[in-house]
Structures are given as C-alpha cells and as structure tokens.
Design an enzyme around this catalytic site. Structure first.
Site, PDB file in Angstrom:
ATOM      1  N   ARG A  12      -9.949 -46.430  64.336  1.00 48.41           N
ATOM      2  CA  ARG A  12     -11.316 -46.352  64.695  1.00 48.41           C
ATOM      3  C   ARG A  12     -12.349 -46.046  63.263  1.00 48.41           C
ATOM      4  O   ARG A  12     -12.822 -46.606  62.664  1.00 48.41           O
ATOM      5  CB  ARG A  12     -12.500 -44.832  65.486  1.00 48.41           C
ATOM      6  CG  ARG A  12     -13.696 -45.522  65.845  1.00 48.41           C
ATOM      7  CD  ARG A  12     -13.737 -43.827  66.098  1.00 48.41           C
ATOM      8  NE  ARG A  12     -13.802 -43.499  64.962  1.00 48.41           N
ATOM      9  CZ  ARG A  12     -14.650 -41.226  65.389  1.00 48.41           C
ATOM     10  NH1 ARG A  12     -15.091 -41.339  66.127  1.00 48.41           N
ATOM     11  NH2 ARG A  12     -14.347 -40.577  64.441  1.00 48.41           N
ATOM     12  N   ALA A  67     -11.826 -47.566  68.969  1.00 48.53           N
ATOM     13  CA  ALA A  67      -9.813 -47.789  68.550  1.00 48.53           C
ATOM     14  C   ALA A  67     -10.010 -49.110  69.512  1.00 48.53           C
ATOM     15  O   ALA A  67      -8.428 -50.291  69.570  1.00 48.53           O
ATOM     16  CB  ALA A  67      -9.437 -47.450  68.360  1.00 48.53           C
ATOM     17  N   ASP A  93     -13.020 -42.585  60.251  1.00 46.90           N
ATOM     18  CA  ASP A  93     -13.631 -41.432  59.636  1.00 46.90           C
ATOM     19  C   ASP A  93     -15.412 -42.085  60.175  1.00 46.90           C
ATOM     20  O   ASP A  93     -15.843 -42.957  59.501  1.00 46.90           O
ATOM     21  CB  ASP A  93     -13.380 -40.332  59.114  1.00 46.90           C
ATOM     22  CG  ASP A  93     -11.987 -40.309  58.656  1.00 46.90           C
ATOM     23  OD1 ASP A  93     -11.058 -40.274  59.686  1.00 46.90           O
ATOM     24  OD2 ASP A  93     -11.500 -40.553  57.795  1.00 46.90           O
ATOM     25  N   GLN A  96      -0.882 -38.172  64.724  1.00 47.30           N
ATOM     26  CA  GLN A  96      -1.291 -37.848  63.146  1.00 47.30           C
ATOM     27  C   GLN A  96      -0.568 -36.083  63.023  1.00 47.30           C
ATOM     28  O   GLN A  96       0.885 -36.233  63.545  1.00 47.30           O
ATOM     29  CB  GLN A  96      -3.156 -37.554  63.011  1.00 47.30           C
ATOM     30  CG  GLN A  96      -3.732 -38.859  63.560  1.00 47.30           C
ATOM     31  CD  GLN A  96      -3.902 -39.435  62.303  1.00 47.30           C
ATOM     32  OE1 GLN A  96      -3.250 -39.364  61.678  1.00 47.30           O
ATOM     33  NE2 GLN A  96      -4.567 -40.377  62.114  1.00 47.30           N
ATOM     34  N   GLU A 125       4.774 -44.740  54.927  1.00 53.34           N
ATOM     35  CA  GLU A 125       3.357 -45.008  55.015  1.00 53.34           C
ATOM     36  C   GLU A 125       3.053 -44.825  53.459  1.00 53.34           C
ATOM     37  O   GLU A 125       3.789 -44.657  52.773  1.00 53.34           O
ATOM     38  CB  GLU A 125       2.560 -43.936  54.904  1.00 53.34           C
ATOM     39  CG  GLU A 125       0.650 -43.969  54.987  1.00 53.34           C
ATOM     40  CD  GLU A 125       0.304 -43.579  56.153  1.00 53.34           C
ATOM     41  OE1 GLU A 125      -0.266 -44.093  57.837  1.00 53.34           O
ATOM     42  OE2 GLU A 125      -1.180 -42.897  55.263  1.00 53.34           O
ATOM     43  N   THR A 156      -2.235 -48.129  53.821  1.00 51.38           N
ATOM     44  CA  THR A 156      -2.863 -47.063  54.309  1.00 51.38           C
ATOM     45  C   THR A 156      -4.990 -48.586  54.195  1.00 51.38           C
ATOM     46  O   THR A 156      -4.181 -49.327  52.662  1.00 51.38           O
ATOM     47  CB  THR A 156      -3.550 -45.990  53.822  1.00 51.38           C
ATOM     48  OG1 THR A 156      -3.602 -46.146  52.446  1.00 51.38           O
ATOM     49  CG2 THR A 156      -2.383 -45.050  54.782  1.00 51.38           C
ATOM     50  N   TYR A 157      -5.568 -47.503  54.489  1.00 56.15           N
ATOM     51  CA  TYR A 157      -7.076 -48.801  54.401  1.00 56.15           C
ATOM     52  C   TYR A 157      -8.020 -47.115  53.816  1.00 56.15           C
ATOM     53  O   TYR A 157      -8.214 -45.971  54.791  1.00 56.15           O
ATOM     54  CB  TYR A 157      -7.187 -48.969  55.969  1.00 56.15           C
ATOM     55  CG  TYR A 157      -8.244 -49.935  55.215  1.00 56.15           C
ATOM     56  CD1 TYR A 157      -9.724 -49.983  56.044  1.00 56.15           C
ATOM     57  CD2 TYR A 157      -8.225 -51.227  54.748  1.00 56.15           C
ATOM     58  CE1 TYR A 157     -10.387 -51.196  56.755  1.00 56.15           C
ATOM     59  CE2 TYR A 157      -8.817 -52.444  54.774  1.00 56.15           C
ATOM     60  CZ  TYR A 157     -10.005 -52.682  55.746  1.00 56.15           C
ATOM     61  OH  TYR A 157     -10.790 -53.118  55.457  1.00 56.15           O
ATOM     62  N   HIS A 202      -2.961 -51.452  58.323  1.00 54.94           N
ATOM     63  CA  HIS A 202      -4.458 -50.178  58.683  1.00 54.94           C
ATOM     64  C   HIS A 202      -5.682 -50.901  58.623  1.00 54.94           C
ATOM     65  O   HIS A 202      -6.047 -51.567  57.572  1.00 54.94           O
ATOM     66  CB  HIS A 202      -4.490 -49.031  57.893  1.00 54.94           C
ATOM     67  CG  HIS A 202      -3.224 -48.552  57.675  1.00 54.94           C
ATOM     68  ND1 HIS A 202      -3.085 -46.605  58.099  1.00 54.94           N
ATOM     69  CD2 HIS A 202      -2.144 -48.296  57.690  1.00 54.94           C
ATOM     70  CE1 HIS A 202      -2.378 -45.802  58.021  1.00 54.94           C
ATOM     71  NE2 HIS A 202      -1.446 -47.061  57.850  1.00 54.94           N
TER      72      HIS A 202
END
Length: 300
Positions: A102, A119, A104, A180, A12, A43-44, A72
């Site tokens: 989904r 999601a 945060d 995670q 990642e 990542t996003y 992501h």
C-alpha cells in the site's frame, strides 16, 4: 537433498542516491551475488519518489548479474492507469517478481487515497495485468509478494486485524509474504499461529535486520510505529566500542534467525541498507544450506 530442503535466501537493496553511493552499491551487489540468493528486493520511495532510480537498479540486476529482482511497488495516491503502466513497464523489462505494498500515508492523512487504496486491491490489479499476458509469459506466472506484520501495524486495531488483512492479500492472489521488523522468536511464532489458524497458507518469510546500530533500530521502530526491544537496545548502547556492538548485534540476529528457522520459517530475508558486511556475517554464521550452483552435477 530436495529443493524444499533449502531455506529461501533473499536480500533487500535500495536505489543509490548519488554517484558515490552507486559505486558502493555495485560492490554490494557483487558480494551478495556470490551467496546465490533466490532473489534480491529493490525498495521504492514514498509515492514512487525514486522510481527511475529503482528501475535503473532493476535494469542493472537483470542485465549485468545473475540475480533475480523483486520490485517493490506502492499503490497509495496513484491512479489505476498509473499502476497498470508501471506494472507493464516492469514486466516488459523482464521483472517477474513484484512486492505489492500500500505504502505509507502522506503526512497529515489518516486514510489512503487513490483508485487502488489497499495492497489486496493492488495484488488483484497485478493479476489482471498478468492475465492479459499469458502468451508473452509462456504461460508462466508473476510472483507477487506482500508485507506481513509480526508486531502490530500502527494503524491496525489488533494483531488479529493484521492477519485478516494478510488473508485478504492471499485471497487476491499473493504468493508469499515478508515480515517487517521484529525482535523476538515469539513475535514470529505468534504470527504463524494466528495466520494458520485464520486460513493463511502462503509462506511467511521473516525479514531480519542486523542488530548492529541502535540509532538505525530506533529510527526504523519509529517509522514502523513499534517499540524496540529494550534489553537489546540497552546492551547495544552499553557496548564498549563499535566492534563489540557489531559482534553483539550480529550474534543477536543470528540467534533470532536460528530460532525462526526452528519455528518453520521457509527462509530468511536480510535487510542490508546497502551495507552488506553485517548481513553477510549473519548469513555465514547461520550456515544455510544452499542448492547446487547452476551447471553442477545433481543426483536424481
């Protein structure tokens, strides 16, 4: 050796925040490319806050490297039109792997907002977009990943609810899941048992974080709403210097990696934080079997 005999390998990355970080990231990408991973996830930021930087990194991976990116995407707070637009933009750019999240919740909110709130709904939307592009994709298929939780999600009532959510994502069309953060073999083994008993069949890839920084682990656990492993944290904090801490952390990560592979994990996903050395040390010690390089002779 058949393709299934090779554990999946992925890393990642996150988009660079400035020009200095960008230069460092390109070095990281080159080092990771040498390991021939199956994919590299990008990542996003929360609510797409760094979307353009993420797209820039995805473009670089697609045009200047041999790496296959997994983008992501988060759905919370976005409209259906906005989500369709970003999915189509990524597909137009050549991305064929999406991690549907989904995202945060905004500070102060206890329920997700937007037209696509969860999601599983997002996975279904991606499949709808894909279905309109069958000819363009040469009857191919977009690979859609989702998140899984070996330790209870902070908003979940129970571990069983987490598995029910994962099952809903699979029913919506997810192809695989990445976990995670977790610390113990039993965390992953328990997730596998609960998931398979509930009817989840998709591969569940363990996400591993090199245990080399107690500060980073504390921050990640706070963000994830979970408790860090106290024994591991104590040993890291009591290490005599950075080298000893690093050696201890890499060793603990390798031990966990071997344990989850023994449990039947289909591969390993390594979170790098754009600092590849510890992740590469873990990978070297794990000594994962890798498929032959493209163009090399393969015995049929």
């Amino acid at each position: 050796m058949s393709p299934s005999a090779y554990p999946a390998l992925s890393f990642e990355l996150y988009p660079p925040r400035n020009s200095e970080a960008q230069e460092s990231l390109w070095t990281t990408v080159q080092r990771l490319e040498e390991t021939r991973p199956d994919f590299v996830s990008v990542t996003y930021g929360a609510a797409g806050s760094n979307r353009e930087a993420a797209i820039g990194l995805l473009r670089h991976l697609l045009t200047d490297t041999t790496l296959k990116p997994l983008a992501h995407l988060t759905c919370v707070g976005s409209t259906r039109v906005e989500l369709v637009e970003i999915v189509e933009r990524l597909l137009d750019g050549g991305v064929r792997g999406l991690l549907a999240l989904r995202g945060d919740l905004p500070e102060g909110r206890t329920e997700p907002s937007g037209e696509i709130r969860y999601a599983d709904e997002f996975v279904r939307l991606i499949r709808e977009v894909e279905s309109g592009r069958t000819a363009q994709l040469a009857a191919g298929k977009v690979s859609v990943g989702v998140a899984a939780y070996a330790m209870r999600h902070p908003e979940s009532e129970s571990l069983e609810q987490d598995v029910a959510v994962l099952l809903a994502k699979e029913a919506a069309g997810a192809d695989f899941a990445i976990t995670q953060i977790f610390f113990r073999r039993s965390d992953y083994a328990g997730l596998l048992t609960r998931a398979r008993d509930a009817g989840v069949t998709i591969p569940i890839i363990p996400g591993l974080i090199p245990f080399t920084s107690p500060r980073r682990l504390t921050k990640l656990c706070d963000l994830a709403g979970i408790e860090p492993d106290r024994d591991l944290m104590a040993r890291l904090e009591e290490a005599e210097d950075d080298d000893a801490r690093r050696s201890l952390g890499v060793g603990a990560t390798v031990e966990l990696g071997r344990a989850v592979l023994d449990e039947g994990a289909p591969g390993i996903h390594l979170y790098t934080f754009n600092q590849p050395t510890a992740a590469l040390d873990v990978l070297e010690a794990l000594d994962l079997a890798r498929p032959p390089e493209a163009g090399s002779a393969v015995t049929l």
